[in-house]
Design a protein around this motif. Structure first.
Motif, PDB file in Angstrom:
ATOM      1  N   GLU A  48       0.844  -1.212   0.000  1.00 36.86           N
ATOM      2  CA  GLU A  48       0.000   0.000   0.000  1.00 36.86           C
ATOM      3  C   GLU A  48       0.867   1.246   0.000  1.00 36.86           C
ATOM      4  OE1 GLU A  48      -4.089  -1.309   2.330  1.00 36.86           O
ATOM      5  OE2 GLU A  48      -2.274  -0.896   3.506  1.00 36.86           O
ATOM      6  N   ALA A  49       1.946   1.202   0.771  1.00 32.34           N
ATOM      7  CA  ALA A  49       2.826   2.368   0.819  1.00 32.34           C
ATOM      8  C   ALA A  49       3.556   2.562  -0.503  1.00 32.34           C
ATOM      9  CB  ALA A  49       3.825   2.220   1.964  1.00 32.34           C
ATOM     10  N   ALA A  50       3.971   1.473  -1.116  1.00 30.32           N
ATOM     11  CA  ALA A  50       4.747   1.576  -2.350  1.00 30.32           C
ATOM     12  C   ALA A  50       3.872   1.833  -3.566  1.00 30.32           C
ATOM     13  CB  ALA A  50       5.562   0.293  -2.547  1.00 30.32           C
ATOM     14  N   LEU A  51       2.755   1.160  -3.629  1.00 26.84           N
ATOM     15  CA  LEU A  51       1.909   1.252  -4.819  1.00 26.84           C
ATOM     16  C   LEU A  51       0.769   2.248  -4.671  1.00 26.84           C
ATOM     17  CD1 LEU A  51       1.643  -2.567  -5.595  1.00 26.84           C
ATOM     18  CD2 LEU A  51       3.255  -0.890  -6.547  1.00 26.84           C
ATOM     19  N   GLY A  52       0.479   2.644  -3.445  1.00 29.36           N
ATOM     20  CA  GLY A  52      -0.648   3.547  -3.227  1.00 29.36           C
ATOM     21  C   GLY A  52      -1.940   2.774  -3.053  1.00 29.36           C
ATOM     22  N   GLY A  53      -2.978   3.467  -2.602  1.00 33.54           N
ATOM     23  CA  GLY A  53      -4.262   2.814  -2.423  1.00 33.54           C
ATOM     24  C   GLY A  53      -5.153   3.623  -1.503  1.00 33.54           C
TER      25      GLY A  53
ATOM     26  N   PRO B 124     -18.523   7.796  11.750  1.00 35.46           N
ATOM     27  CA  PRO B 124     -18.204   6.775  10.747  1.00 35.46           C
ATOM     28  C   PRO B 124     -16.757   6.899  10.280  1.00 35.46           C
ATOM     29  CG  PRO B 124     -19.479   8.546   9.753  1.00 35.46           C
ATOM     30  CD  PRO B 124     -19.456   8.822  11.216  1.00 35.46           C
ATOM     31  N   PRO B 125     -16.182   5.834   9.759  1.00 32.69           N
ATOM     32  CA  PRO B 125     -14.804   5.877   9.264  1.00 32.69           C
ATOM     33  C   PRO B 125     -14.677   6.815   8.053  1.00 32.69           C
ATOM     34  CG  PRO B 125     -15.574   3.618   9.500  1.00 32.69           C
ATOM     35  CD  PRO B 125     -16.761   4.492   9.655  1.00 32.69           C
ATOM     36  N   VAL B 126     -13.473   7.278   7.832  1.00 28.90           N
ATOM     37  CA  VAL B 126     -13.187   8.084   6.644  1.00 28.90           C
ATOM     38  C   VAL B 126     -12.185   7.308   5.786  1.00 28.90           C
ATOM     39  CG1 VAL B 126     -13.649  10.292   7.745  1.00 28.90           C
ATOM     40  CG2 VAL B 126     -11.346   9.327   7.839  1.00 28.90           C
ATOM     41  N   THR B 127     -12.199   7.555   4.494  1.00 23.88           N
ATOM     42  CA  THR B 127     -11.277   6.889   3.571  1.00 23.88           C
ATOM     43  C   THR B 127     -10.256   7.888   3.060  1.00 23.88           C
ATOM     44  OG1 THR B 127     -13.003   5.322   2.880  1.00 23.88           O
ATOM     45  CG2 THR B 127     -11.094   5.580   1.427  1.00 23.88           C
ATOM     46  N   LEU B 128      -8.996   7.579   3.255  1.00 25.28           N
ATOM     47  CA  LEU B 128      -7.914   8.445   2.793  1.00 25.28           C
ATOM     48  C   LEU B 128      -7.194   7.786   1.619  1.00 25.28           C
ATOM     49  CD1 LEU B 128      -6.323   9.678   6.154  1.00 25.28           C
ATOM     50  CD2 LEU B 128      -8.010  10.834   4.719  1.00 25.28           C
ATOM     51  N   LYS B 129      -6.831   8.597   0.651  1.00 23.34           N
ATOM     52  CA  LYS B 129      -6.132   8.094  -0.527  1.00 23.34           C
ATOM     53  C   LYS B 129      -4.639   8.167  -0.277  1.00 23.34           C
ATOM     54  CE  LYS B 129      -6.035   8.459  -5.559  1.00 23.34           C
ATOM     55  NZ  LYS B 129      -6.557   9.188  -6.737  1.00 23.34           N
ATOM     56  N   LEU B 130      -4.009   7.008  -0.341  1.00 27.94           N
ATOM     57  CA  LEU B 130      -2.577   6.916  -0.084  1.00 27.94           C
ATOM     58  C   LEU B 130      -1.839   7.022  -1.417  1.00 27.94           C
ATOM     59  CD1 LEU B 130      -1.300   6.396   2.720  1.00 27.94           C
ATOM     60  CD2 LEU B 130      -0.899   4.049   1.994  1.00 27.94           C
ATOM     61  N   PRO B 131      -1.034   8.047  -1.644  1.00 25.80           N
ATOM     62  CA  PRO B 131      -0.320   8.168  -2.926  1.00 25.80           C
ATOM     63  C   PRO B 131       0.806   7.139  -3.009  1.00 25.80           C
ATOM     64  CG  PRO B 131       0.321   9.940  -1.447  1.00 25.80           C
ATOM     65  CD  PRO B 131      -0.791   9.214  -0.767  1.00 25.80           C
ATOM     66  N   PRO B 132       1.166   6.731  -4.231  1.00 28.57           N
ATOM     67  CA  PRO B 132       2.280   5.780  -4.390  1.00 28.57           C
ATOM     68  C   PRO B 132       3.565   6.351  -3.801  1.00 28.57           C
ATOM     69  CG  PRO B 132       1.029   5.978  -6.435  1.00 28.57           C
ATOM     70  CD  PRO B 132       0.530   7.051  -5.529  1.00 28.57           C
TER      71      PRO B 132
ATOM     72  N   THR C 106       4.409   6.413  -0.561  1.00 27.64           N
ATOM     73  CA  THR C 106       4.220   7.087   0.725  1.00 27.64           C
ATOM     74  C   THR C 106       5.250   6.592   1.731  1.00 27.64           C
ATOM     75  OG1 THR C 106       1.846   7.361   0.376  1.00 27.64           O
ATOM     76  CG2 THR C 106       2.638   7.474   2.638  1.00 27.64           C
ATOM     77  N   PRO C 107       6.059   7.480   2.293  1.00 26.14           N
ATOM     78  CA  PRO C 107       7.088   7.032   3.253  1.00 26.14           C
ATOM     79  C   PRO C 107       6.477   6.733   4.621  1.00 26.14           C
ATOM     80  CG  PRO C 107       7.164   9.414   3.046  1.00 26.14           C
ATOM     81  CD  PRO C 107       6.131   8.935   2.052  1.00 26.14           C
ATOM     82  N   ASN C 108       7.189   5.942   5.391  1.00 30.96           N
ATOM     83  CA  ASN C 108       6.770   5.648   6.765  1.00 30.96           C
ATOM     84  C   ASN C 108       6.813   6.930   7.613  1.00 30.96           C
ATOM     85  OD1 ASN C 108       6.173   3.599   8.903  1.00 30.96           O
ATOM     86  ND2 ASN C 108       8.072   4.446   9.755  1.00 30.96           N
ATOM     87  N   GLY C 109       5.774   7.168   8.413  1.00 34.63           N
ATOM     88  CA  GLY C 109       5.743   8.350   9.265  1.00 34.63           C
ATOM     89  C   GLY C 109       5.076   9.565   8.659  1.00 34.63           C
ATOM     90  N   ARG C 110       4.630   9.456   7.418  1.00 36.53           N
ATOM     91  CA  ARG C 110       3.967  10.597   6.796  1.00 36.53           C
ATOM     92  C   ARG C 110       2.614  10.837   7.479  1.00 36.53           C
ATOM     93  NH1 ARG C 110       2.554  11.535   0.353  1.00 36.53           N
ATOM     94  NH2 ARG C 110       1.413  13.495   0.641  1.00 36.53           N
TER      95      ARG C 110
END
Length: 392
Positions: A301-306, A316-324, A326-330
């Motif tokens: 997920e961190a490398a490819l995004g999702g 309710p939960p929220v959905t965040l878009k993870l960009p390809p 993404t470094p640890n700790g962002r």
């Protein structure tokens, strides 16, 4: 200073201003003289110190419109400082009587032609004392109370109504707050029921202290109450429901007006101060008006995004878009999902990404990762690190 000395003093002459001087002229004259005779500018000069006290005394009277009016009326009544002779005047046109009788008491009223009460009221205003017949006690504000309450993390964010049991001083029920066993206290003769006594301040008359004899109550018990020992106050316990507003933080001190101890003789109630302690949450943290959360993500997920679903507090939960890549700790931000601010708006939810490394790899997952290592064997993520270390 006696009343006679007070009347005979010409404060206008002390400040060097005419009797029809404006407030601005009086203030200007006082400031000029105060600078000239101030003790800091005349160290060791006793005469300058006495002159400064006299100037301060004059300004305290003439600088206050109410006191100035009473002073002018008193001096006019006695001929600008000299006691006016009238029928029954002694030799040389002077009276031989005690001013104390004139300003209070039956004998004084007879000698003064019935002016005792009126003059007592005039000088009462100047000396912060009641005039003849002014024996009413003053309202007394209730004490402030401080209490503590512990809230859960969620209660602090959303607000809560909690019961508080408080102990404070309230009017004694046994004597109805009078302090007297029979309910008939007498007016304190020292402060004439005001609860305050004047204190000299180098010429000023406005400084007052609680009366030492009645402890500021204005009343003295003839037979002190067995419960309150004459104070008129006794310990009282009560439980009340207190609303803690949303968004409070740990250690915050909240003031609730009028929720403290009840007052005396119609006085206003004191205030209640509540110190809030907030517990921790297993998932969420807090930074000012923002909530914080750490969300684990896979390496893929961190490398490819999702897209990553993130829980929120009480919603309710929220959905965040993870960009390809993404470094640890962002840290990413979900707006409006934080704590309630004073203006009613909400802070944000700060989401920190934590790349999760699997402890055990089996089957296809291990084969895929081995293949990835071979495919990226020529890449060295630490090359720039060593170059920077050598350059430094």
């Amino acid at each position: 200073m006696s009343t006679k000395d007070f009347i005979e003093k010409d404060y206008y002459k002390v400040l060097g201003v005419p009797k029809d001087a404006t407030e601005a002229e009086i203030k200007k004259a006082y400031r000029k003289l105060a600078r000239e005779y101030h003790p800091d500018a005349n160290k060791g000069n006793v005469k300058a110190e006495e002159r400064f006290k006299e100037i301060s005394e004059a300004n305290d009277i003439l600088g206050d419109p109410k006191k100035r009016k009473e002073y002018d009326e008193a001096r006019a009544l006695f001929g600008n400082g000299g006691f006016r002779p009238g029928p029954g005047a002694g030799p040389g046109g002077s009276f031989n009587f005690d001013l104390g009788d004139l300003f209070g008491g039956q004998a004084g009223q007879q000698a003064g032609g019935g002016f005792g009460g009126g003059l007592g009221d005039v000088f009462g205003g100047l000396f912060n004392r009641g005039g003849a017949g002014t024996t009413r006690t003053q309202p007394r504000r209730g004490q402030d109370i401080e209490s503590e309450v512990t809230l859960s993390f969620t209660e602090a964010i959303e607000g809560a109504t909690v019961p508080l049991r408080m102990s404070s001083q309230a009017p004694c029920k046994a004597c109805s707050g009078t302090g007297d066993k029979n309910g008939t206290p007498r007016v304190c003769p020292t402060c004439v029921g005001t609860g305050q006594v004047a204190r000299g301040s180098g010429g000023g008359f406005s400084l007052t202290d609680p009366c030492p004899d009645c402890k500021g109550r204005g009343l003295i018990a003839e037979e002190p109450c067995d419960i309150c020992k004459g104070s008129g106050r006794a310990k009282s316990s009560r439980t009340m429901q207190v609303r803690i507003p949303a968004g409070v933080s740990d250690g915050q001190r909240i003031r609730l007006r009028g929720k403290g101890a009840p007052g005396e003789r119609g006085g206003a109630a004191g205030d209640l101060y509540v110190v809030v302690h907030v517990g921790t949450h297993p998932v969420f943290g807090r930074k000012d008006d923002n909530l914080t959360i750490t969300v684990p993500v896979t390496y893929a997920e961190a490398a490819l995004g999702g897209e990553v679903r993130v829980p929120t507090l009480g919603g309710p939960p929220v959905t965040l878009k993870l960009p390809p890549g993404t470094p640890n700790g962002r840290t990413m931000r979900a707006r409006g999902k934080g704590a309630v601010r004073k203006d009613g708006t909400r802070g944000d939810l700060l989401v920190t990404v934590e790349v999760s490394v699997p402890k055990d790899l089996t089957g296809k997952a291990r084969d895929a990762l081995e293949a990835y290592r071979e495919a990226t064997a020529d890449e060295d993520p630490r090359a720039e690190l060593f170059q920077a270390a050598k350059g430094a």
